[in-house]
Design a protein around this motif. Structure first.
Motif, short mmCIF file in Angstrom:
data_model
loop_
_atom_site.label_atom_id
_atom_site.label_comp_id
_atom_site.label_asym_id
_atom_site.label_seq_id
_atom_site.Cartn_x
_atom_site.Cartn_y
_atom_site.Cartn_z
N ASP A 96 71.47 3.31 32.24
CA ASP A 96 70.38 4.08 31.94
C ASP A 96 70.08 5.20 32.86
OD1 ASP A 96 71.12 4.16 28.99
OD2 ASP A 96 69.35 2.39 28.36
N MET A 99 71.81 7.38 34.68
CA MET A 99 72.31 9.18 34.04
C MET A 99 70.46 9.25 34.36
SD MET A 99 73.68 7.88 30.38
CE MET A 99 73.25 9.30 29.45
N ARG A 100 69.91 8.32 34.37
CA ARG A 100 68.45 9.10 34.78
C ARG A 100 68.57 9.71 36.54
NH1 ARG A 100 63.96 8.47 37.88
NH2 ARG A 100 65.34 6.38 38.14
N GLN A 102 71.21 11.22 37.51
CA GLN A 102 71.38 12.06 37.83
C GLN A 102 70.95 13.57 36.99
OE1 GLN A 102 75.62 10.80 35.56
NE2 GLN A 102 76.39 10.08 36.97
N LYS A 103 70.18 13.10 36.54
CA LYS A 103 69.66 13.87 35.64
C LYS A 103 68.32 14.67 36.74
CE LYS A 103 70.49 12.59 31.06
NZ LYS A 103 69.67 12.12 29.07
N ILE A 106 70.21 17.11 38.31
CA ILE A 106 70.15 18.44 38.30
C ILE A 106 69.26 19.19 38.20
CG2 ILE A 106 71.66 19.52 35.95
CD1 ILE A 106 73.40 16.97 35.09
N LEU A 107 68.20 18.82 37.45
CA LEU A 107 66.61 19.59 37.65
C LEU A 107 66.92 20.28 38.87
CD1 LEU A 107 64.93 17.37 34.42
CD2 LEU A 107 66.00 19.24 34.82
N HIS A 110 68.40 22.60 39.07
CA HIS A 110 67.91 24.22 39.12
C HIS A 110 66.28 24.32 39.36
CE1 HIS A 110 70.97 24.06 36.00
NE2 HIS A 110 70.85 23.47 35.54
#
Length: 200
Positions: A96, A99-100, A102-103, A106-107, A110
């Motif tokens: 978890d 994954m956090r 990686q998010k 990505i954010l 962006h």
């Protein structure tokens, strides 16, 4: 779990589960868990003090220097090794957290792209405004030059229509200073004809 299954065979994982049991007497080393890199973590004792067990890391692949292994250790296991965390982290918690991260990456990408686009938009707006101001100045300069040319063109016919002024000898007007000098040198010059009477 797939990453652990690819690193350790089934019998090794069963052995680790057996080594994690604490109800077997005379055991001084206990398995605590894995991380996603395949490193294993253990609690052990040397002097038989079960109240305060020592903690250690056994890397999946040995390196020349022990300190190089800590680059692959996640923060949760770092906390456990330094005793700032009591319970060992689970694989699901590590997944978890990965994954956090990686998010968040990505954010962040962006957000960087958004601010880059905003910067380009502001630069384009400022460039357009600057170009508009330059065009305005050029138009004013051109208009001013046209007015000057029109004024010169209007003065040129007036100068050509004026008759040539004649000098004292009937010719074209000459230099007034030269005419005054010539008159002073002539016989009829009032300066030469003047006489000064002495006082009595």
């Amino acid at each position: 779990m797939e990453s652990i299954a690819s690193k350790y065979p089934y019998w090794k994982r069963v052995l680790h589960k057996f080594q994690a049991r604490r109800d077997i007497p005379f055991r001084k080393k206990f398995f605590m868990g894995y991380d996603l890199s395949g490193n294993t973590y253990w609690e052990f004792t040397i002097d038989g003090n079960m109240g305060r067990l020592r903690r250690k890391l056994e890397p999946f692949q040995q390196s020349i220097f022990k300190v190089d292994h800590f680059e692959s250790v996640p923060p949760q296991w770092h906390q456990w090794l330094r005793r700032t965390r009591h319970d060992a982290p689970s694989l699901q918690e590590l997944i978890d957290d990965q994954m956090r991260q990686q998010k968040m990456k990505i954010l962040a990408q962006h957000a960087d792209q958004k601010w880059q686009n905003e910067k380009l938009r502001l630069e384009n707006e400022s460039r357009i405004k600057l170009q508009a101001e330059l065009d305005k100045v050029e138009a004013e300069n051109k208009k001013f030059e046209e007015e000057i040319n029109r004024a010169k063109a209007a003065e040129a016919p007036e100068a050509s229509e004026k008759p040539a002024e004649k000098g004292p000898e009937g010719g074209a007007s000459a230099d007034p200073w030269a005419a005054a000098d010539a008159q002073a040198k002539s016989e009829e010059s009032p300066i030469g004809a003047a006489s000064i009477k002495p006082r009595k």
